[in-house]
Design an enzyme around this catalytic site. Sequence first.
Site, short mmCIF file in Angstrom:
data_model
loop_
_atom_site.label_atom_id
_atom_site.label_comp_id
_atom_site.label_asym_id
_atom_site.label_seq_id
_atom_site.Cartn_x
_atom_site.Cartn_y
_atom_site.Cartn_z
N LYS B 187 0.87 -1.19 0.00
CA LYS B 187 0.00 0.00 0.00
C LYS B 187 0.90 1.24 0.00
CE LYS B 187 -3.12 3.13 1.17
NZ LYS B 187 -2.13 4.24 1.15
N GLY B 244 4.77 3.26 11.20
CA GLY B 244 4.03 4.52 11.23
C GLY B 244 3.60 4.87 12.65
N ARG B 246 1.35 5.26 16.19
CA ARG B 246 0.73 4.34 17.14
C ARG B 246 -0.75 4.13 16.83
NH1 ARG B 246 1.71 4.64 23.66
NH2 ARG B 246 0.17 3.09 24.30
N GLY B 248 -2.24 4.45 13.90
CA GLY B 248 -2.36 3.65 12.68
C GLY B 248 -2.04 2.19 12.93
N GLY B 249 -0.98 1.94 13.68
CA GLY B 249 -0.58 0.56 13.95
C GLY B 249 -1.59 -0.19 14.79
N GLU B 268 5.68 -1.21 13.55
CA GLU B 268 6.64 -0.42 14.32
C GLU B 268 6.04 0.95 14.49
OE1 GLU B 268 10.48 0.54 12.46
OE2 GLU B 268 10.26 2.24 13.83
N CYS B 305 12.44 7.10 13.72
CA CYS B 305 11.83 6.29 14.77
C CYS B 305 12.75 6.16 15.98
CB CYS B 305 11.45 4.91 14.25
SG CYS B 305 12.52 4.31 12.94
N GLU B 396 5.61 10.31 22.77
CA GLU B 396 6.47 10.70 21.66
C GLU B 396 5.94 11.96 20.99
OE1 GLU B 396 6.40 7.99 18.36
OE2 GLU B 396 8.25 8.80 17.47
#
Lengths: 532, 532
Positions: B187, B244, B246, B248-249, B268, B305, B396
């Site tokens: 994607k 990406g 948090r 989204g994950g 991640e 990251c 973060e």
Amino acid sequence: MNGPDTVLHSLIAGAPLPGEAEQIRATDPALGRPTGPHFTALTPDQGSLAVEAAQQAFGPYRRVSPAARAGFLRGIAEGLEGHAEQIVAAAKTETGLPQTRLTGELARTANQLRLFSEVVTEGTHHGVRIEHALPQRTPLPRPDIRQRRVPVGPVLVFGASNFPLAFSVAGGDTASALAAGAPVVFKAHNAHPLTSYLVGLVITEAAALHHLPAGVFSLVYGRGADIGQALIRHPGIRAVGFTGSRSGGTALMAAAAARPCPIPVFAEMSSVNPIILLNSALTEDPAGLAQGFVTSLTGSSGQLCTAPGLLFVPSGEAGDAFLQEVAERLGGVAGTTMLTPGICASRVEREQALAQVEGVRPVGRGQDGLTENAPAPAVYATDADTYLCTPQLSEEIFGSVCLVVRWDRPDQLRQVVDELEGQLTASLHFAENGGEDVALASDLVGRLEEVVGRILVGGWPTGVDVGDAIVHGGPFPATSDGRSTSVGATAIERWLRPVAYQDVPDWLQPVEVRDGNPLGIRARRVDGRTGR
Amino acid sequence: MNGPDTVLHSLIAGAPLPGEAEQIRATDPALGRPTGPHFTALTPDQGSLAVEAAQQAFGPYRRVSPAARAGFLRGIAEGLEGHAEQIVAAAKTETGLPQTRLTGELARTANQLRLFSEVVTEGTHHGVRIEHALPQRTPLPRPDIRQRRVPVGPVLVFGASNFPLAFSVAGGDTASALAAGAPVVFKAHNAHPLTSYLVGLVITEAAALHHLPAGVFSLVYGRGADIGQALIRHPGIRAVGFTGSRSGGTALMAAAAARPCPIPVFAEMSSVNPIILLNSALTEDPAGLAQGFVTSLTGSSGQLCTAPGLLFVPSGEAGDAFLQEVAERLGGVAGTTMLTPGICASRVEREQALAQVEGVRPVGRGQDGLTENAPAPAVYATDADTYLCTPQLSEEIFGSVCLVVRWDRPDQLRQVVDELEGQLTASLHFAENGGEDVALASDLVGRLEEVVGRILVGGWPTGVDVGDAIVHGGPFPATSDGRSTSVGATAIERWLRPVAYQDVPDWLQPVEVRDGNPLGIRARRVDGRTGR
């Protein structure tokens, strides 16, 4: 200890804790009545004491030497053997399983603990990879980087009803987690509470004898739906092991995924373990083949995760004759006591539903057993087209019920395999001089690799060998995570995660990755070469 | 190809597929305006074509020889290098990242593909374990059992905005999945669609050149929330890679867990990468230390990251002087263009919120950049007690904003470490002749092992070395699954699962586990010994 007036409690970090919820008592499935002592059930709040003890034990326990950890595992094995008579007697009453099976299971459980003591000592599981610095590398110097694995933290384990020893309190998940350096909170199965208690005492005593922090092991009694869900939500639990039903396993998976901090669940759940007979399999020794099948189907009343629930037999005379052999042999086999009245009732109901599916006909049937909860083993048959268009026929019936699917074209077998849900095992029978079957077998093995965890040729899936190379796992719904095994040396990996150390001075490195290799680990990988 | 009138499409199994949903176009973040061609977005139904092609490619692709798979990976690397100028130019416009950084990232991406070509050729990832039969073993004979790993199936990968090459279309997840034998449905990230397209063409061409099934790779454009969720629900997808945010994950984790057949997600997500300075770290070269920190903080506008978001500095004069050095150096650094206006707006807003927390004060600030979306890097400070009782301060901020925490007692550091959420990295600075600091460092390393994936001594976490031993992972929320790494040779393992072969005749065994070791795999483990 096993009288009806005795009341026993959870063992939390070495000490009994009277539970404040309701009491639990086993049922003797052969007699259909309550047996043994009462066990007090913990409230969810009480259960969290076990997790807190495990959290406190984690740091000290993961730091004990490999020799000490291995000694602890061997100590548990010796404790099981030392109390074998008492443990087997309790398990026999609580599960209805025969004495010989349970004696064998105890030996297997002790051997499994010894296997993990060897794994710990040998050290391959540390996954050591060392890359020394390359200060002259361009465009950037390479730092010194070393990788090893650490335990994930306290582990919650749920025991299985069908292996009161090998997949219960001191079973595979406990052994591999303790080997990995992870404390274990064990939720006792309510179908064999006294067996659980006796084994829990063995582990508790071994922990004390080896001067380990008491929180390294706790045994918790309670209702699964209450205490299990409370424990899995506790932030101190870092991974879960489970062996049981698909509904139980998927409920745990959902609970673990819904935590603020999700954790992995290793659930072994559901498998029909297809057996595929090609034409050439029926030419050599159909009677022996039929006997092998009936033995695998009926052992332990079919209550094995690898029991054959689906058998593909070629249509035609040879297949008819083979099924006649099966029916004759089955007729002489009596049902044996199932683990619980509930499991038996479910199996009987599922068999009745199977028998009523249009296009399904009986092949053969054994005798009802002489105890309660001992239904006759049974085999039914259908044709490949009916099987392929009736999803219900792919579902596991836990117990000695098998569906035979008669096939007549290789493309049916290919379609069947491609549409299989994930399975623990699949077995293929053919003759190596079987002409066309050789190419078909090769094609089927390639397809089976995509859906199963273990492929057997010419064998029966029951009786999982505990060793270095075994895989007892498979894609969902066989397990929650096909990347893991619950049996064998590599089961330890499910409780470990990698950590890298960058430019850490040698004295500050974990011993596993130091230059001098003080632990003498054979399988270290250093600068791209294994065995340094 | 990159003009405003050009319309480009998803690449499905080697061919463009005009999307029937809305169009997508990149924004040049330095100018704050649209740039490059239009890209047609797929509807969810169209997206499933990519998965179906991957399913068809899976069987043939997983069977190609290691040499062919390695050649494919090297072919992609060469294609990237051959089109480097065009790719870097597109990435520069779409991401605002400087040319030198992108040139380096392209080289790193090509090297990563070559690393996996070596991994494939060397074969350690097969995890081969062989146990020969022991027919004489008692009480039961041991069967012949052999274990190797197979790819899980088609993989869905989502690219990261901050590494348009190394963690995008031909990045780590794609390289490791293709190395493992898993087809990839990628994607494309909507922030760098043209960069994605150019790289997608390289992979498509390499697949054709190496005569691989076209469905081995597809590049899909669409709105993440629509097409991503549709793709992750497709039964043909067997695992997911994501780098990406948090949010989204965790959305992908929830979607994957809610499938009828749940699949693993390797996401991640979020890390503040704490840097801990002990007292002795400030005695040797505080100016060099300050420069190292400012360089690590401000590189790539802090959009890494592993960027240091949290810095622990001892209270007292030496720490004051160090922060003075930091402030001076920071004052000379201008902000650089951030990846998107949205990321920049979020960073500015989060910095304002941080500045308003009671007990937080500014330490130093750079200059605003000359482009749009280039806020000045900034450092703030607070004391350990404020930090420990203000959860917001642990979160973060994606961008070059760092919070300094002044500590004055070792027990504060211990508490901080014990309460950390999972992190990709933690770094420790001290002098090896630093007296008490030596014992404190040792204690902290042991605690950090329980919450991070990589521990550095005397270094900075940015600049992840791609090699044999690196771990780029860590407990949740750094990643969805701390048992895996997204960088380095062992990243291939996330796409593999073990299969055992029991009593399979040698000619029917996969070549990886045959007795003659035809692939010459060095790291096979045979009868308990590695290297056979």
